[in-house]
Design a protein around this motif. Structure first.
Motif, PDB file in Angstrom:
ATOM      1  N   LEU A   1       0.803  -1.226   0.000  1.00 56.51           N
ATOM      2  CA  LEU A   1       0.000   0.000   0.000  1.00 56.51           C
ATOM      3  C   LEU A   1       0.832   1.270   0.000  1.00 56.51           C
ATOM      4  O   LEU A   1       0.442   2.264  -0.607  1.00 56.51           O
ATOM      5  CB  LEU A   1      -0.941   0.024   1.216  1.00 56.51           C
ATOM      6  N   LEU A   2       1.968   1.260   0.665  1.00 55.93           N
ATOM      7  CA  LEU A   2       2.723   2.493   0.888  1.00 55.93           C
ATOM      8  C   LEU A   2       3.936   2.571  -0.036  1.00 55.93           C
ATOM      9  O   LEU A   2       4.586   1.559  -0.304  1.00 55.93           O
ATOM     10  CB  LEU A   2       3.185   2.556   2.343  1.00 55.93           C
ATOM     11  N   PRO A   3       4.267   3.765  -0.501  1.00 57.55           N
ATOM     12  CA  PRO A   3       5.475   3.937  -1.331  1.00 57.55           C
ATOM     13  C   PRO A   3       6.732   3.627  -0.516  1.00 57.55           C
ATOM     14  O   PRO A   3       6.782   3.843   0.692  1.00 57.55           O
ATOM     15  CB  PRO A   3       5.423   5.414  -1.727  1.00 57.55           C
ATOM     16  N   SER A   4       7.742   3.152  -1.207  1.00 55.48           N
ATOM     17  CA  SER A   4       8.985   2.785  -0.516  1.00 55.48           C
ATOM     18  C   SER A   4       9.663   4.008   0.090  1.00 55.48           C
ATOM     19  O   SER A   4      10.363   3.891   1.104  1.00 55.48           O
ATOM     20  CB  SER A   4       9.930   2.080  -1.493  1.00 55.48           C
ATOM     21  N   GLU A   5       9.486   5.203  -0.519  1.00 55.30           N
ATOM     22  CA  GLU A   5      10.112   6.405   0.035  1.00 55.30           C
ATOM     23  C   GLU A   5       9.572   6.716   1.429  1.00 55.30           C
ATOM     24  O   GLU A   5      10.297   7.213   2.293  1.00 55.30           O
ATOM     25  CB  GLU A   5       9.873   7.607  -0.887  1.00 55.30           C
ATOM     26  N   ILE A   6       8.277   6.430   1.663  1.00 55.83           N
ATOM     27  CA  ILE A   6       7.683   6.709   2.971  1.00 55.83           C
ATOM     28  C   ILE A   6       8.111   5.664   3.985  1.00 55.83           C
ATOM     29  O   ILE A   6       8.342   5.977   5.163  1.00 55.83           O
ATOM     30  CB  ILE A   6       6.147   6.774   2.850  1.00 55.83           C
ATOM     31  N   LEU A   7       8.228   4.418   3.566  1.00 58.39           N
ATOM     32  CA  LEU A   7       8.634   3.357   4.486  1.00 58.39           C
ATOM     33  C   LEU A   7      10.113   3.445   4.841  1.00 58.39           C
ATOM     34  O   LEU A   7      10.547   2.828   5.813  1.00 58.39           O
ATOM     35  CB  LEU A   7       8.341   1.984   3.872  1.00 58.39           C
TER      36      LEU A   7
ATOM     37  N   THR B   1      14.402   3.319   4.140  1.00 56.18           N
ATOM     38  CA  THR B   1      15.399   2.414   3.579  1.00 56.18           C
ATOM     39  C   THR B   1      15.274   1.036   4.222  1.00 56.18           C
ATOM     40  O   THR B   1      14.586   0.879   5.236  1.00 56.18           O
ATOM     41  CB  THR B   1      16.800   2.992   3.826  1.00 56.18           C
ATOM     42  N   PRO B   2      15.925   0.000   3.650  1.00 51.16           N
ATOM     43  CA  PRO B   2      15.852  -1.344   4.253  1.00 51.16           C
ATOM     44  C   PRO B   2      16.197  -1.392   5.740  1.00 51.16           C
ATOM     45  O   PRO B   2      15.543  -2.148   6.475  1.00 51.16           O
ATOM     46  CB  PRO B   2      16.835  -2.146   3.392  1.00 51.16           C
ATOM     47  N   PRO B   3      17.192  -0.657   6.243  1.00 56.39           N
ATOM     48  CA  PRO B   3      17.398  -0.673   7.707  1.00 56.39           C
ATOM     49  C   PRO B   3      16.173  -0.179   8.472  1.00 56.39           C
ATOM     50  O   PRO B   3      15.860  -0.695   9.557  1.00 56.39           O
ATOM     51  CB  PRO B   3      18.598   0.256   7.902  1.00 56.39           C
ATOM     52  N   ALA B   4      15.460   0.814   7.918  1.00 61.23           N
ATOM     53  CA  ALA B   4      14.233   1.290   8.566  1.00 61.23           C
ATOM     54  C   ALA B   4      13.150   0.221   8.528  1.00 61.23           C
ATOM     55  O   ALA B   4      12.353   0.103   9.472  1.00 61.23           O
ATOM     56  CB  ALA B   4      13.745   2.565   7.886  1.00 61.23           C
ATOM     57  N   TRP B   5      13.118  -0.573   7.448  1.00 62.10           N
ATOM     58  CA  TRP B   5      12.137  -1.649   7.383  1.00 62.10           C
ATOM     59  C   TRP B   5      12.325  -2.638   8.524  1.00 62.10           C
ATOM     60  O   TRP B   5      11.345  -3.055   9.161  1.00 62.10           O
ATOM     61  CB  TRP B   5      12.266  -2.389   6.049  1.00 62.10           C
ATOM     62  N   ARG B   6      13.583  -3.018   8.748  1.00 59.77           N
ATOM     63  CA  ARG B   6      13.845  -3.982   9.824  1.00 59.77           C
ATOM     64  C   ARG B   6      13.442  -3.417  11.190  1.00 59.77           C
ATOM     65  O   ARG B   6      12.880  -4.135  12.022  1.00 59.77           O
ATOM     66  CB  ARG B   6      15.324  -4.370   9.813  1.00 59.77           C
ATOM     67  N   ILE B   7      13.725  -2.139  11.404  1.00 60.27           N
ATOM     68  CA  ILE B   7      13.375  -1.527  12.695  1.00 60.27           C
ATOM     69  C   ILE B   7      11.860  -1.430  12.853  1.00 60.27           C
ATOM     70  O   ILE B   7      11.308  -1.748  13.914  1.00 60.27           O
ATOM     71  CB  ILE B   7      14.028  -0.139  12.812  1.00 60.27           C
TER      72      ILE B   7
ATOM     73  N   MET C   1       8.609   4.681  17.904  1.00 57.70           N
ATOM     74  CA  MET C   1       9.739   5.383  17.283  1.00 57.70           C
ATOM     75  C   MET C   1      11.088   4.791  17.670  1.00 57.70           C
ATOM     76  O   MET C   1      12.127   5.316  17.254  1.00 57.70           O
ATOM     77  CB  MET C   1       9.705   6.849  17.723  1.00 57.70           C
ATOM     78  N   HIS C   2      11.098   3.703  18.414  1.00 62.19           N
ATOM     79  CA  HIS C   2      12.348   3.170  18.960  1.00 62.19           C
ATOM     80  C   HIS C   2      13.365   2.893  17.848  1.00 62.19           C
ATOM     81  O   HIS C   2      13.088   2.151  16.897  1.00 62.19           O
ATOM     82  CB  HIS C   2      12.062   1.902  19.750  1.00 62.19           C
ATOM     83  N   LYS C   3      14.536   3.528  17.933  1.00 59.79           N
ATOM     84  CA  LYS C   3      15.679   3.362  17.031  1.00 59.79           C
ATOM     85  C   LYS C   3      15.441   3.871  15.612  1.00 59.79           C
ATOM     86  O   LYS C   3      16.277   3.655  14.732  1.00 59.79           O
ATOM     87  CB  LYS C   3      16.118   1.891  16.984  1.00 59.79           C
ATOM     88  N   LEU C   4      14.328   4.546  15.361  1.00 61.97           N
ATOM     89  CA  LEU C   4      14.091   5.127  14.042  1.00 61.97           C
ATOM     90  C   LEU C   4      14.788   6.485  13.954  1.00 61.97           C
ATOM     91  O   LEU C   4      14.651   7.317  14.848  1.00 61.97           O
ATOM     92  CB  LEU C   4      12.591   5.294  13.780  1.00 61.97           C
ATOM     93  N   LYS C   5      15.520   6.693  12.862  1.00 63.94           N
ATOM     94  CA  LYS C   5      16.262   7.931  12.667  1.00 63.94           C
ATOM     95  C   LYS C   5      15.769   8.652  11.419  1.00 63.94           C
ATOM     96  O   LYS C   5      15.264   8.035  10.475  1.00 63.94           O
ATOM     97  CB  LYS C   5      17.762   7.641  12.541  1.00 63.94           C
ATOM     98  N   ILE C   6      15.940   9.959  11.420  1.00 62.38           N
ATOM     99  CA  ILE C   6      15.519  10.766  10.280  1.00 62.38           C
ATOM    100  C   ILE C   6      16.270  10.372   9.008  1.00 62.38           C
ATOM    101  O   ILE C   6      15.711  10.358   7.910  1.00 62.38           O
ATOM    102  CB  ILE C   6      15.735  12.257  10.594  1.00 62.38           C
ATOM    103  N   SER C   7      17.535  10.015   9.149  1.00 63.59           N
ATOM    104  CA  SER C   7      18.360   9.688   7.985  1.00 63.59           C
ATOM    105  C   SER C   7      17.913   8.418   7.273  1.00 63.59           C
ATOM    106  O   SER C   7      18.339   8.156   6.143  1.00 63.59           O
ATOM    107  CB  SER C   7      19.825   9.531   8.416  1.00 63.59           C
ATOM    108  N   LEU C   8      17.032   7.621   7.901  1.00 60.61           N
ATOM    109  CA  LEU C   8      16.576   6.372   7.292  1.00 60.61           C
ATOM    110  C   LEU C   8      15.401   6.567   6.348  1.00 60.61           C
ATOM    111  O   LEU C   8      14.967   5.606   5.700  1.00 60.61           O
ATOM    112  CB  LEU C   8      16.189   5.374   8.389  1.00 60.61           C
TER     113      LEU C   8
ATOM    114  N   LEU D   1       7.665  15.678  11.917  1.00 61.17           N
ATOM    115  CA  LEU D   1       7.030  15.002  10.786  1.00 61.17           C
ATOM    116  C   LEU D   1       7.176  13.488  10.894  1.00 61.17           C
ATOM    117  O   LEU D   1       6.234  12.733  10.588  1.00 61.17           O
ATOM    118  CB  LEU D   1       7.625  15.507   9.475  1.00 61.17           C
ATOM    119  N   LEU D   2       8.338  13.029  11.309  1.00 57.28           N
ATOM    120  CA  LEU D   2       8.539  11.591  11.465  1.00 57.28           C
ATOM    121  C   LEU D   2       7.629  11.027  12.552  1.00 57.28           C
ATOM    122  O   LEU D   2       7.046   9.953  12.393  1.00 57.28           O
ATOM    123  CB  LEU D   2      10.009  11.309  11.785  1.00 57.28           C
ATOM    124  N   GLU D   3       7.491  11.761  13.654  1.00 59.12           N
ATOM    125  CA  GLU D   3       6.607  11.309  14.732  1.00 59.12           C
ATOM    126  C   GLU D   3       5.160  11.245  14.256  1.00 59.12           C
ATOM    127  O   GLU D   3       4.445  10.280  14.557  1.00 59.12           O
ATOM    128  CB  GLU D   3       6.737  12.239  15.928  1.00 59.12           C
TER     129      GLU D   3
END
Length: 414
Positions: free
Chosen positions: A34-40, A42-48, A71-78, A124-126
């Protein structure tokens, strides 16, 4: 809560729930589609994110999952959509204008524009993660799974696919109709409710090791349409327009609220004369009061304390084997007076996170003397964060009314 046990031939099917890893995989697969990959991200963000979803799915009853854990361990750079290349591009004029406004507003708090940009990205991330869990993950669970606890799992949560659960419910209802329950039409229900001060209880099924347990919510109120002609939504055409008439319903108080006076009287009698009701207990505190003296007595005996064994058993159709008329006769013999004086006061409980009001009911202590009226205090231990409001209401509790209500609850259960 009141429970009625049922032994179903479909006991093996109640173990056909999905594992929590399967639920996580389903949620993530739907999210990826359902969601675009840009919103989800990078792959490290997927695992988190998948790991955080797993923590959410593994919650037990009454546990909470705040945004901080989402939000645990999620970073803006991901997340690519929060990168400077996209975030500060000329196409996002509205974002740039917002950042400039924030820069003027927070110029004392932040030294430069980059700090403001970082704060805006974090917000925005929150908001995105909050939307993802509250508007996608939770609705997906509600739409595809029936989530419930089980007798064997205590506080653990089990996820049943909706089609599987609907089949189990249909088979269980058919089994109950064949045994000791009968279907009531609307006319029969109205006739029963017309002659008593409370409504009916809503049932839900709780899986157990060898079948299912029917759990009735005696704390909730119930509603019924005022007349049979208002069943469903009627459409009336007026000058080419369709008007939807609202169904008028009558709200009935809960079973527990109607039995409150009788319960208060019985607890008062038990408090004054513990042997009056034999081994009856009202809650786990009463169990502790009976078990504690036994353990203290065993410890005081000379020599080593003998081994203590706790045996649990499940009696087949235990409630059905009780003679209901004899049970009501015992209640009548305990209630020796026609009326009892009861007292109501409000206990205001205040903690750091919440504030609520609890109504406390007590009965006149018949052992009072010297012309002073005393009331039995069989409430739970007072909280350090609570006060009792000194606006006391005295009223009479009629024992015959309590017996009448108990008869309808026990014999004419709907």
């Amino acid at each position: 809560m009141d429970t009625l046990e049922a032994i179903s031939s479909q006991s093996d099917e109640f173990n056909s729930y999905c594992s929590k890893s399967q639920v996580v995989s389903f949620i993530w697969a739907v999210s990826r589609s359902l969601l675009p990959s840009e919103i989800l991200g990078t792959p490290p963000a997927w695992r988190i994110m998948r790991r955080n979803i797993s923590k959410f799915i593994h919650l037990r009853r009454f546990e909470k999952f705040p945004l901080k854990l989402c939000m645990h361990k999620l970073k803006i750079s991901l997340f690519p959509f929060l990168s400077n290349k996209y975030f500060l591009s000329s196409k996002n004029a509205r974002v740039l204008k917002y950042i400039e406004g924030q820069n003027e507003l927070f110029h004392k708090e932040f030294k430069n524009r980059n700090d403001v940009v970082h704060v805006v990205k974090r917000k925005l991330l929150e908001k995105w993660i909050f939307w993802y869990f509250s508007c996608l993950v939770v609705p997906l669970l509600q739409a595809n799974f029936y989530v419930t606890e089980s007798e064997k799992g205590k506080q653990d949560i089990y996820y049943y696919p909706k089609p599987v659960w609907e089949k189990l419910v249909a088979n269980t209802i058919a089994c109950f109709r064949d045994r000791r329950y009968s279907y009531l039409d609307d006319v029969a229900v109205h006739n029963i409710l017309r002659g008593r001060p409370f409504g009916f209880s809503k049932l839900r099924l709780q899986p157990k090791e060898n079948g299912v347990r029917m759990v009735a919510n005696l704390k909730g109120s119930s509603t019924m349409p005022l007349s049979l002609s208002t069943m469903g939504v009627r459409n009336c055409r007026t000058e080419g327009k369709v008007n939807h008439q609202k169904i008028k319903c009558k709200r009935y108080p809960s079973v527990n609220s109607v039995l409150r006076d009788a319960h208060t009287i019985l607890k008062g009698i038990l408090f004054e004369n513990p042997d009056k009701l034999g081994s009856s207990v009202f809650d786990y505190n009463d169990v502790y009061k009976k078990l504690c003296p036994f353990l203290v007595g065993q410890k005081k005996k000379p020599g080593t304390m003998p081994n203590l064994f706790i045996v649990t058993s499940d009696v087949l159709q235990a409630f059905d084997s009780i003679d209901q008329n004899n049970l009501l006769g015992i209640v009548k013999n305990v209630l020796l007076k026609d009326e009892y004086i009861l007292k109501q006061c409000d206990q205001v409980v205040c903690t750091k996170k919440s504030l609520w009001v609890q109504k406390q009911f007590t009965m006149l202590d018949e052992t009072s003397n010297n012309g002073h009226t005393r009331f039995t205090s069989f409430t739970s231990a007072h909280s350090r964060h609570s006060v009792f409001v000194n606006q006391v209401l005295f009223f009479m509790g009629e024992s015959q009314q309590g017996v009448y209500t108990a008869r309808h609850v026990i014999i004419y259960s709907v």
